[in-house]
Design a protein around this motif. Sequence first.
Motif, PDB file in Angstrom:
ATOM      1  N   MET A 194     -16.897 -96.775 -75.986  1.00  0.00           N
ATOM      2  CA  MET A 194     -17.091 -96.266 -77.346  1.00  0.00           C
ATOM      3  C   MET A 194     -16.544 -97.274 -78.364  1.00  0.00           C
ATOM      4  O   MET A 194     -17.188 -97.553 -79.379  1.00  0.00           O
ATOM      5  N   ARG A 195     -15.375 -97.842 -78.077  1.00  0.00           N
ATOM      6  CA  ARG A 195     -14.774 -98.847 -78.952  1.00  0.00           C
ATOM      7  C   ARG A 195     -15.651-100.107 -79.011  1.00  0.00           C
ATOM      8  O   ARG A 195     -15.935-100.639 -80.082  1.00  0.00           O
ATOM      9  N   VAL A 210     -18.851 -99.783 -81.137  1.00  0.00           N
ATOM     10  CA  VAL A 210     -18.581 -99.888 -82.576  1.00  0.00           C
ATOM     11  C   VAL A 210     -18.371-101.357 -82.938  1.00  0.00           C
ATOM     12  O   VAL A 210     -18.962-101.862 -83.898  1.00  0.00           O
ATOM     13  N   GLU A 211     -17.538-102.060 -82.162  1.00  0.00           N
ATOM     14  CA  GLU A 211     -17.219-103.451 -82.464  1.00  0.00           C
ATOM     15  C   GLU A 211     -18.449-104.357 -82.395  1.00  0.00           C
ATOM     16  O   GLU A 211     -18.674-105.174 -83.284  1.00  0.00           O
ATOM     17  N   GLY A 269     -21.985-101.774 -84.031  1.00  0.00           N
ATOM     18  CA  GLY A 269     -21.890-100.826 -85.130  1.00  0.00           C
ATOM     19  C   GLY A 269     -22.358 -99.424 -84.757  1.00  0.00           C
ATOM     20  O   GLY A 269     -22.715 -98.640 -85.629  1.00  0.00           O
ATOM     21  N   LEU A 270     -22.361 -99.108 -83.451  1.00  0.00           N
ATOM     22  CA  LEU A 270     -22.838 -97.803 -82.983  1.00  0.00           C
ATOM     23  C   LEU A 270     -21.664 -96.858 -82.739  1.00  0.00           C
ATOM     24  O   LEU A 270     -20.796 -97.150 -81.918  1.00  0.00           O
ATOM     25  N   ARG A 271     -21.668 -95.749 -83.433  1.00  0.00           N
ATOM     26  CA  ARG A 271     -20.654 -94.713 -83.202  1.00  0.00           C
ATOM     27  C   ARG A 271     -21.305 -93.614 -82.373  1.00  0.00           C
ATOM     28  O   ARG A 271     -22.282 -93.017 -82.812  1.00  0.00           O
ATOM     29  N   VAL A 272     -20.779 -93.398 -81.181  1.00  0.00           N
ATOM     30  CA  VAL A 272     -21.338 -92.376 -80.301  1.00  0.00           C
ATOM     31  C   VAL A 272     -20.239 -91.420 -79.878  1.00  0.00           C
ATOM     32  O   VAL A 272     -19.059 -91.753 -79.905  1.00  0.00           O
ATOM     33  N   LYS A 273     -20.649 -90.239 -79.498  1.00  0.00           N
ATOM     34  CA  LYS A 273     -19.713 -89.240 -78.985  1.00  0.00           C
ATOM     35  C   LYS A 273     -19.573 -89.425 -77.484  1.00  0.00           C
ATOM     36  O   LYS A 273     -20.510 -89.860 -76.812  1.00  0.00           O
ATOM     37  N   GLU A 274     -18.426 -89.074 -76.988  1.00  0.00           N
ATOM     38  CA  GLU A 274     -18.126 -89.226 -75.565  1.00  0.00           C
ATOM     39  C   GLU A 274     -19.186 -88.587 -74.676  1.00  0.00           C
ATOM     40  O   GLU A 274     -19.616 -89.168 -73.685  1.00  0.00           O
ATOM     41  N   LYS A 318     -13.895 -94.408 -73.110  1.00  0.00           N
ATOM     42  CA  LYS A 318     -13.291 -94.651 -74.427  1.00  0.00           C
ATOM     43  C   LYS A 318     -13.403 -96.121 -74.802  1.00  0.00           C
ATOM     44  O   LYS A 318     -13.672 -96.459 -75.957  1.00  0.00           O
TER      45      LYS A 318
END
Length: 146
Positions: free
Chosen positions: A60-61, A64-65, A68-73, A57
């Motif tokens: 994942m945070r 993004v920070e 800028g990559l949003r990924v699924k677990e 987790k």
Amino acid sequence: MAKDRVKPSSAKTGAWAIIQCIETGKFLLGKRSEVVNNSGLWNFFGGRVDRGEAPRKALMRELVEEAGLRVKEKQLIKLGRVSSISGDMADRDMHYYLLRVSREIAPRLNREHSNFRWFKPGSLPEKFNRPTTTAIKRGLLDKLKH
């Protein structure tokens, strides 16, 4: 999916993504900017795991920070955990994950990075931060097939 919660300890805990392009086999690295420690060094994206936060987790945070990559677990494949020892106690607990992407993407960098680049496995830069150096020395990149 097994939980990978961090047990309370005095060790600093972090999580990093080894981002590999399926099409080219290259790895994505960010170059640390002048506003952070170890500026000018190359690194995998990732960072600190907050107290009570699971490494996956946290990563994942961080993705993004920093990029800028949003990924699924489920996209983050656990590669391993390395504890580094200083004196009689662990001073760093490092978790590594693989994130495979279909093509070479351009991350949206925050102020922590001044540049990014995709590198061939045999043509990596020479200067890395500690977590990236540890991953490479432990052979984590060598285990990944194109």
